[in-house]
Design an enzyme around this catalytic site. Structure first.
Site, PDB file in Angstrom:
ATOM      1  N   GLY A 316       0.825  -1.201   0.000  1.00 46.21           N
ATOM      2  CA  GLY A 316       0.000   0.000   0.000  1.00 46.21           C
ATOM      3  C   GLY A 316       0.861   1.253   0.000  1.00 46.21           C
ATOM      4  O   GLY A 316       2.003   1.252  -0.474  1.00 46.21           O
ATOM      5  N   SER A 317       0.325   2.318   0.557  1.00 45.49           N
ATOM      6  CA  SER A 317       0.994   3.618   0.443  1.00 45.49           C
ATOM      7  C   SER A 317       2.252   3.760   1.274  1.00 45.49           C
ATOM      8  O   SER A 317       2.946   4.775   1.170  1.00 45.49           O
ATOM      9  CB  SER A 317       0.017   4.742   0.800  1.00 45.49           C
ATOM     10  OG  SER A 317      -0.920   4.900  -0.249  1.00 45.49           O
TER      11      SER A 317
END
Length: 762
Positions: A316-317
């Protein structure tokens, strides 16, 4: 008579020939045995040795596993197996029976000491034709204390076989890292067993820990009695080596307690968390759920894998940390330059990359604001239009994402970088499609935290010879790469700090820690389903945070990921993650005596030095500082204090005072926190064993009792938290709710079509 003489001569000649033949056969056999030393193909000396020698195995002690501060994590302890002799032939004096002569009475007494019903015990004690019986699991691993109490009962026919067992005094404590042991029968060894390590350190260092058995061999007669002049041959056992880990017991305890709290409240499918030393790469704590108890194996069926090194995830981020670092290093990141947020196409025919707020974006914003808001479009444009796809791919290698870290644990796997099609190359920049392990993420983060130097992760500190104390192996910090410069690392940390401190745009407001500067990045990664598509729904994400502190000179890196917690639509996915990250990071920094950036006037104090002072004077001094002194001795002067002088601590903190003299008195620890209990165990030099989580509800040593060094202190902890702590948590959560735009809008992902689902992570 003359007629019989010839017949007699023939008979005599025949007998003479027969006996001569037998004589020569015996002579031949005698000489053959004398020369060869064998009969019927077997060595007679060996047979004699076997017949008259009495050999006893001297078992080697398996090496102890310690934490970095020499706290025991796993050790061999004496144990006993309960045995009942049933055969009445062993009894020679009816007045002193040596077999079980009264099964009913024996069963009634045994039922008080072992976990077995009285009826089942009687059934075993009346088994026909058995010489002796054991009692299965209930009769194994009997402690010395229970053995002594049973011996006082003077039960005929009840005896014990001494053995050893592996003892894990901390219970569930980084179980997948430590592992456990099993006893297995050796092949062709007449029922002898050997101990084999399973999982973690017990497995990977099994040979180092095992050692080698010795033997004691003495001569005996046909009936087994030792010969007075018999020879003795002793082969001493070589005990296993001791292993010192990089794990810190106190930090691991902080982590386990925080994980337990989230696991109980939100019941997620999975929790992953680890703490690393930013300067050395040493792993200070590592935990996961589901987990298991190494002593009982309870829970092992739920997860055999160390999720941190054996399972890959889409980050993810949190991946944006390294994309940003590459852009800063190449001098293509201009924080004031603007771009149009919302959506972005890599090629005219590719599906659009969307920002996490349904792809609406925030209009024209700066790249700095894009990082703070966790904009997918911002990092996509940085890689595609400024950094370049080939250059970015080189940075992925430099940060170690396509190779194992080499951590000293078994079964490490490597993630897969998806970098074939243009859309895959761009989605990798914000952590989707491409996979990696949590340990790869933390290893790469050491380059950000450690001024560009990426450190090899370790869980082993050193290995010592348990007999001599000599160092067999010493692990030193190892730089495995320098993907960025010190200047880049410093600038990236400063930018990442704004994702937490910027109240208008930052997505990490829930991760603020009073008094400490924190740099980090949130992550909300989608989870692939069995049909190949990403799951939908507010809770169907892997929520994570990758942070380091203090920002200006990081000492610790903490990574936490919580998969699919049971949260409603009004609950932010970062809440359960922050409930692990914040207390672990803050408690660890305080424990390591890392000074806060700012010190509140009314909430924290520097602990004064009262060592050597009169007890009454010391108590008054501490109380004046708003601290809570606890005296654990009967002497007149303070010999030692804990926490040490000079540490910054909160008002109301318990300060333990050990007085002069050897006697340490146990206080009433009811409602004490685990942290305070650990302080008493340290100052009294006790071995602490805990059960449960929360605050002390029971203790095995009565208050007011004097304790000796090395004794076990066993406490039972019970939730819930004190109301004060609950209120503080609620206040901290309320303060950080505003400005967390990232996860407030994460439900946008669940409505994204299958054509664009690969581009909707925060």
């Amino acid at each position: 008579m003359n007629k019989k003489q010839p017949n007699m001569n023939v008979g005599a000649a025949g007998l003479f020939f027969l006996f001569s033949l037998l004589f020569f056969i015996l002579i031949y056999r005698f000489l053959s045995i004398q020369i060869t030393g064998e009969a019927h193909g077997q060595a007679l000396a060996a047979r004699a040795q076997q017949k008259y020698a009495n050999e006893t195995v001297i078992e080697a002690v398996r090496g102890t596993i310690f934490d970095r501060n020499a706290e025991v994590i796993a050790e061999d302890a004496s144990a006993y197996t309960l045995v009942a002799i049933l055969d009445d032939t062993v009894t020679t004096n009816p007045e002193k029976p040596r077999h079980v002569d009264d099964p009913a009475k024996t069963a009634k007494v045994l039922a008080k000491y072992i976990e077995m019903d009285e009826e089942e015990i009687i059934e075993r004690l009346t088994k026909d034709g058995a010489f002796q019986v054991e009692f299965g699991v209930a009769g194994r691993d009997i402690s010395h204390q229970i053995k002594s109490e049973l011996e006082k009962e003077e039960l005929p026919g009840i005896t014990f076989i001494k053995s050893s067992k592996r003892f894990y005094p901390n219970g569930i404590f980084s179980s997948h890292l430590i592992g456990f042991v099993e006893k297995r029968e050796k092949e062709n060894e007449n029922g002898q067993t050997e101990t084999i390590g399973q999982l973690g350190i017990e497995q990977s260092l099994n040979e180092e820990l095992t050692g080698k058995n010795g033997s004691l061999e003495v001569e005996s007669d046909l009936w087994g009695f030792l010969l007075p002049d018999g020879e003795k041959k002793v082969t001493p056992a070589k005990n296993g080596n001791d292993v010192y880990l990089t794990i810190d017991k106190k930090i691991q305890t902080f982590l386990e307690d925080a994980i337990n709290r989230v696991d109980e409240e939100y019941k997620p499918k999975k929790i992953i968390a680890l703490v690393a030393d930013a300067k050395t790469g040493d792993i200070l704590a590592m935990g996961q759920r589901p987990t298991f108890h190494p002593q009982t194996r309870e829970g092992i069926a739920q997860s055999w894998h160390n999720e941190i090194i054996e399972t890959t995830i889409e980050p993810g981020s949190t991946m944006k940390v390294f994309t940003l670092a590459a852009a800063v290093e190449e001098n293509v990141f201009n924080p004031n330059e603007t771009f149009e947020s919302g959506s972005y196409r890599v090629t005219p025919k590719s599906v659009p990359i969307r920002d996490h707020n349904y792809g609406r974006g925030w209009g024209t914003i700066s790249y700095l604001e894009g990082i703070q808001r966790s904009s997918n479009v911002a990092v996509a444009k940085l890689v595609n239009e400024k950094l370049g796809l080939d250059a970015y791919r080189n940075y992925l290698t430099s940060f170690g994402f396509d190779q194992p870290t080499g951590i000293d644990l078994p079964n490490e796997v490597v993630g897969k970088i998806q970098y074939q099609w243009p859309i895959e190359k761009i989605t990798t920049s914000f952590g989707q499609g491409t996979t990696m392990t949590p340990i790869q993420l933390v290893t790469a983060t050491t380059a950000i935290a450690n001024d560009g130097k990426m450190m090899k992760p370790h869980v082993i500190d050193k290995i010592l010879d348990s007999t001599t104390g000599e160092v067999v192996k010493q692990i030193e910090p190892e730089v495995v790469g320098t993907p960025i410069s010190p200047e880049t690392a410093k600038r990236v940390r400063e930018i990442l700090e704004t994702t937490i401190t910027d109240e208008d745009h930052g997505t990490g407001g829930n991760y603020k820690i009073d008094g400490y500067r924190v740099a980090g990045k949130t992550g909300t990664a989608q989870i692939p389903g069995s049909d190949g598509k990403y799951l939908t729904g507010h809770e169907n994400f892997l929520f994570s945070f990758l942070g380091m502190a203090p920002t200006d000179n990081p000492e610790l890196i903490v990574y936490v990921a919580v998969q699919q917690p049971q949260i409603d639509e009004s609950t932010n996915g970062s809440i359960p993650v922050s409930m692990i990250f914040k207390p672990v990071m803050k408690s660890s920094l305080q424990y390591l005596n890392i000074q806060p950036s700012t010190i509140g006037k009314a909430t924290s104090n520097e602990i004064p030095d009262v060592s050597g002072k009169n007890v009454q004077e010391a108590v008054v001094t501490l109380q004046e500082k708003g601290l809570n002194p606890v005296v654990v001795g009967k002497g007149t002067n303070v010999e030692r204090q804990l926490p040490e002088a000079g540490m910054i601590t909160l008002e109301g903190e318990k300060v333990l005072l050990k007085t002069s003299g050897d006697e340490v008195i146990t206080p009433d620890m009811s409602e004490w926190s685990l942290r305070d209990t650990m302080k008493f165990a340290e100052i009294a030099e006790l071995k602490l064993n805990k059960a449960g989580n929360g605050f002390v509800s029971k203790q095995n040593i009565k208050p007011g009792t004097a304790v000796a060094k090395g004794e076990y202190l066993i406490v039972e902890l019970t939730p819930p938290l004190h109301q004060k702590e609950k209120e503080e948590e609620e206040e901290e959560m309320a303060d950080s709710e505003e400005g967390d735009a990232e996860n407030q809008n994460v439900e946008a992902n669940s409505n994204t079509s299958s054509e664009t689902e690969e581009v909707v992570t925060d």
